[in-house]
Design an enzyme around this catalytic site. Structure first.
Site, mmCIF file in Angstrom:
data_model
loop_
_atom_site.group_PDB
_atom_site.id
_atom_site.type_symbol
_atom_site.label_atom_id
_atom_site.label_comp_id
_atom_site.label_asym_id
_atom_site.label_seq_id
_atom_site.Cartn_x
_atom_site.Cartn_y
_atom_site.Cartn_z
ATOM 1 C CD GLU A 153 46.990 47.795 47.390
ATOM 2 O OE1 GLU A 153 46.738 46.578 47.257
ATOM 3 O OE2 GLU A 153 47.657 48.444 46.581
ATOM 4 C CD GLU A 247 49.753 46.058 42.629
ATOM 5 O OE1 GLU A 247 49.185 45.062 43.092
ATOM 6 O OE2 GLU A 247 49.398 47.237 42.900
HETATM 7 C C1 LER Z 1 46.350 45.683 44.331
HETATM 8 O O1 LER Z 1 47.586 45.748 44.984
HETATM 9 C C2 LER Z 1 45.977 46.980 43.758
HETATM 10 O O2 LER Z 1 46.691 47.927 43.854
HETATM 11 C C3 LER Z 1 44.688 47.097 43.076
HETATM 12 O O3 LER Z 1 44.679 48.251 42.288
HETATM 13 C C4 LER Z 1 44.309 45.919 42.254
HETATM 14 O O4 LER Z 1 45.059 45.879 41.091
HETATM 15 MN MN MN Z 2 48.635 47.874 44.881
#
Ligand code: LER
Ligand code: MN
Length: 272
Positions: A153, A247
């Site tokens: 990511e 998220e």
């Molecule tokens: C994790 O998926 C993310 O996006 C980071 O910003 C940690 O919070």
């Molecule tokens: Mn994230």
């Protein structure tokens, strides 16, 4: 596309972008009642999850595991895969490997987010990327044994100084030996870093393996100012069939964020 919602089991992550935080039974009950396809789990460690208990919960609620985060390795233990100390890097790899094995039992990928770390006075950018690349080579191949990818990511500039945009990430991942790492496209980070999120997704194409479905302010999609339709259009264009996983901050409260997310998912990404 399929819908997912986050649950954190890490007390230290309070205030972070996780919708549910009252345990797996609570999260699964609410996720299923609202019609989500899956939960994305942020555990303190692989050992904190009882595989038999989670299997029973998922069966009872007809849910899947969308992905499992590894960020507690950073939040709780300050481990990163690009750390200057070889012993810390080794511990970080072991932490992630155990989560890959846990997630793999549920047919789900693990996520490398904050465990990527950052470069600093002690470790140059090239060296940090070399350490991280070695780790992804090993861990990506390890994930392949479970028939799942490893998710990497790119984070926004306030969370890492390594790679921040999808295009740079794709170019860097292509230099690695492993071919089993896919990009996690977090729409919140992209809103900060990309010029045009839809265009970035189109360019990344088949490299996109997971999406964090968050608005510009990291609230549920629809509670911020992101133009969602062009983004979903780009994902359809590249044939993305994975999860849109919320998220997001549990604001104004967890249930409101969850309800808004599933409503936005149905409006924009549902069958047509
Ligand atoms: C994790 O998926 C993310 O996006 C980071 O910003 C940690 O919070
Ligand atoms: Mn994230």
């Amino acid at each position: 596309m399929r819908s997912a919602i986050t649950v954190s089991l890490v007390p230290e992550s309070k205030g972070g972008p996780f919708v549910f935080s009252q345990g797996l039974p609570d999260a699964c009950e609410h996720a299923a009642a609202l019609g989500f396809d899956a939960v994305e789990i942020f555990p303190p460690s692989a050992g904190a999850i009882d595989v038999a208990d989670l299997t029973r919960l998922l069966e009872r609620h007809r849910l899947r595991v969308a992905a499992v985060g590894t960020g507690a390795g950073w939040v709780v233990r300050k481990l990163t895969l690009s750390h200057g100390d070889a012993a810390v890097r080794q511990d970080a790899r072991a932490f992630v490997r155990a989560i890959i094995d846990l997630a793999g039992r549920f047919g789900a990928p693990a996520i490398i987010g904050s465990m990527q770390g950052r470069w600093d006075a002690a470790v140059s950018r090239d060296q940090a990327l070399a350490y991280l690349g070695e780790a992804l080579n090993e861990l990506g191949d390890h994930a392949a044994q479970h028939g799942v990818p490893l998710l990497y990511e790119p984070l926004n500039r306030y969370e890492t100084n390594l790679v921040n945009r999808l295009g740079d990430t794709a170019a860097w991942l292509r230099t690695l030996r492993t071919k089993n790492v896919r990009i996690l496209a977090d729409l919140f980070h992209m809103g900060i870093e990309e010029t045009d999120s839809a265009a970035a997704l189109r360019a990344a194409g088949a490299m996109v393996g997971h999406v964090h479905f968050a608005d510009s302010n990291r609230h549920a999609i629809g509670f911020g100012q992101t133009a969602v339709a062009p983004i979903i259009g780009a994902l359809r264009e590249i044939g993305y069939a994975g999860y849109l996983s919320a998220e997001v901050l549990p604001l104004p409260d967890a249930m409101s964020a969850a309800r808004q997310t599933i409503a936005a998912f149905r409006q924009h990404a549902g069958p047509r």
